[in-house]
Design an enzyme around this catalytic site. Structure first.
Site, mmCIF file in Angstrom:
data_model
loop_
_atom_site.group_PDB
_atom_site.id
_atom_site.type_symbol
_atom_site.label_atom_id
_atom_site.label_comp_id
_atom_site.label_asym_id
_atom_site.label_seq_id
_atom_site.Cartn_x
_atom_site.Cartn_y
_atom_site.Cartn_z
ATOM 1 N N GLN A 275 2.585 2.973 11.745
ATOM 2 C CA GLN A 275 3.098 3.753 10.611
ATOM 3 C C GLN A 275 2.449 5.130 10.567
ATOM 4 O O GLN A 275 3.124 6.145 10.310
ATOM 5 C CB GLN A 275 2.832 2.998 9.305
ATOM 6 C CG GLN A 275 3.586 1.687 9.170
ATOM 7 C CD GLN A 275 3.000 0.791 8.094
ATOM 8 O OE1 GLN A 275 1.931 1.068 7.545
ATOM 9 N NE2 GLN A 275 3.684 -0.304 7.796
ATOM 10 N N ASP B 248 -1.178 -10.584 -2.040
ATOM 11 C CA ASP B 248 0.123 -10.639 -1.366
ATOM 12 C C ASP B 248 0.119 -11.569 -0.159
ATOM 13 O O ASP B 248 1.132 -12.224 0.135
ATOM 14 C CB ASP B 248 0.625 -9.241 -0.994
ATOM 15 C CG ASP B 248 -0.381 -8.400 -0.222
ATOM 16 O OD1 ASP B 248 -1.426 -8.926 0.218
ATOM 17 O OD2 ASP B 248 -0.115 -7.193 -0.051
ATOM 18 N N ALA C 36 0.803 -1.217 0.000
ATOM 19 C CA ALA C 36 0.000 0.000 0.000
ATOM 20 C C ALA C 36 0.839 1.273 0.000
ATOM 21 O O ALA C 36 0.351 2.338 -0.382
ATOM 22 C CB ALA C 36 -0.937 0.001 1.201
ATOM 23 N N ALA D 190 -5.173 -6.689 -1.745
ATOM 24 C CA ALA D 190 -6.425 -7.232 -2.295
ATOM 25 C C ALA D 190 -7.483 -6.148 -2.476
ATOM 26 O O ALA D 190 -7.223 -4.961 -2.286
ATOM 27 C CB ALA D 190 -6.945 -8.326 -1.370
#
Length: 480
Positions: free
Chosen positions: A305, A238, A12, A80
């Site tokens: 993050q 992934d 992402a 996804a």
């Protein structure tokens, strides 16, 4: 001479080209290129910058040529649920809206008015998440029905990138299961469901399994990058690729793919679509080699993050500025140190609360959550980090217990792969919360799993078991 294989692994926030080959019986990796994957505001929606993404893909291929390390095959995996619609000229209709956009608010009710939630889960076995493709498509149907009427092709994002590389359109199975439109038992699009939802049946064709050849690089790409190669489908979801890289040698361990999202679960040979599984919001994602990943999607390192971006004064999306910038640049080790220093802070977040999905300010979201739930509100950086870490490790422990109870398996260990396995503090807390040994590694799990499919296809491994034995010997695994 080495035989090279290229995994283009796109998450992402960034993508990278990882070249793999065999040397002295071990798998070797080399990062050839890394690029930013960004989201932008367009027409009032949070969207993927597809042209920037495409440029990154092509530049990575050029890097292989520059190093004279030409891959025999190429495989692309991404996150996804997100997709594009193409018209009769293969042009994108509208924008590539990102899953964190708010367009799906209320779409679950729209879907459940047509098919009850219990029935949907019994058919598809996919956990309810507000951003699943089924809700995104319902948003398109409600807000811009003309887009669906004009659409001739539906492609998940890795399918779209493969199409641009080869000119061949294929819909890959593992990523398709995340749409909540694939029947868990038949492993094909549930056309009865698609008809009930009023979606155009012609958009949904035959699903291709990992290992399927897409095609050769098209002439224009060959001319631009300077070589030809064959594109093969890995598990393009992934997580599907990441699970293939787990070097576990037994069936009593759970797997945790740790990154922006934490995907925690087990591999099964059959889907579990019971009411008990639905109530625990567990999912049955389709995997390679006839497996199902029975797991839970957990918010993961996204929260950490996001806090770090705010503290450092960096933007995540155009137009969003941080009011919590400290003038200090925090590294992840810095944040871990702050968390350790605040271990006495007892607040535990429910990391899966929807308020953490895409807030303007993650720090505000954390504080508001705590205040709304009568919990001590964190004030310092260390307290903020501590309640996030406690929340993650407790969620992992709760999920392990749920999976054990529903599958009847006695879980004996946790195998963590992906970039998040480098967070030793989270690994320690996870081992403590679950009472289980934690095995961390390999770090490049998703790229390795992508390469496994390519190498099996090329005859370097006879099957997945042999590939996993090689992974165990090739990469360091740390125990907590």
């Amino acid at each position: 001479m080495n035989r090279y294989f290229l995994a283009i692994d796109i998450g992402a926030s960034s993508g990278r080209h990882m070249l793999g080959w065999m040397e002295d019986g071990k798998m070797k990796l080399k990062e050839m290129h890394r690029f930013e994957n960004r989201q932008v505001m367009k027409n009032g929606h949070l969207c993927w910058d597809l042209e920037n993404l495409w440029t990154g893909v092509v530049e990575g291929l050029k890097a292989c040529k520059n190093e004279d390390m030409i891959p025999e095959t190429i495989g692309i995996d991404t996150w996804a649920v997100d997709f594009v619609l193409l018209d009769d000229k293969d042009e994108i209709i509208g924008d590539a809206v990102a899953y964190r956009d708010e367009r799906t608010k209320g779409m679950d009710s729209e879907v459940f008015s047509i098919i009850p939630e219990k029935e949907l889960y019994a058919k598809c076995g996919i956990q309810k998440q507000p951003f699943n493709t089924i809700y995104q498509l319902m948003a398109v149907k409600k807000d811009i029905p003309e887009a669906l009427q004009a659409a001739k092709t539906f492609l998940m994002l890795p399918d779209y990138l493969n199409f641009r590389l080869t000119g061949v359109k294929k819909q890959e199975y593992t990523n398709a299961t995340s749409t909540n439109l694939v029947n868990a038992k038949t492993k094909a699009w549930d056309m009865e469901l698609i008809d009930r939802l009023g979606l155009p049946a012609g958009l949904f064709g035959e699903l291709s399994q990992p290992g399927t050849v897409v095609g050769e690089l098209c002439e224009a790409i060959v001319k631009e990058v300077g070589f030809t190669s064959k594109v093969i489908l890995p598990a393009t979801h992934d997580t599907g690729s990441a699970f293939l890289a787990v070097p576990a040698r037994d069936e009593t361990s759970v797997y945790l793919s740790s990154g922006t999202w934490s995907l925690l679960g087990v591999e099964n040979r059959e889907p579990i679509t019971t009411e008990a599984a639905r109530k625990e919001n567990l999912t049955n994602e389709g995997g390679a080699f006839g497996t199902y990943r029975f797991l839970k999607n957990i918010m993961g390192l996204w929260i950490i993050q996001s806090v770090r971006r705010e503290l450092n004064g960096t933007e995540y999306v155009e137009g969003r500025k941080s009011k919590y910038a400290t003038g200090i640049t925090y590294s992840f080790p810095d944040l871990i140190a702050e968390a350790r220093a605040a271990e006495g802070f007892e607040t535990v977040l429910d990391v899966n609360d929807e308020s953490f999905l895409s807030p303007v300010s993650m720090i505000d979201a954390i504080k508001h959550y705590c205040a709304d739930h009568d919990k001590a509100v964190p004030e310092t950086v260390g307290e903020i980090m501590q309640c996030v870490y406690k929340g993650l490790s407790q969620c992992y422990a709760d999920t392990v217990k749920q999976i054990s109870e529903i599958t009847g398996k006695e879980i004996t260990g946790i195998n963590i792969i992906g970039g998040g396995c480098q967070d030793g503090y989270l690994n320690e807390l996870t081992a403590k919360a679950t009472g289980l040994p934690v095995y961390a590694g390999p770090i490049e799990g998703t790229a390795i799993g992508n390469l496994v499919i390519q190498m099996i296809n090329a005859g370097l491994f006879s099957d997945l078991a042999q590939a996993r034995d090689c992974i165990f010997k090739s990469f360091s695994i740390e125990e907590f």
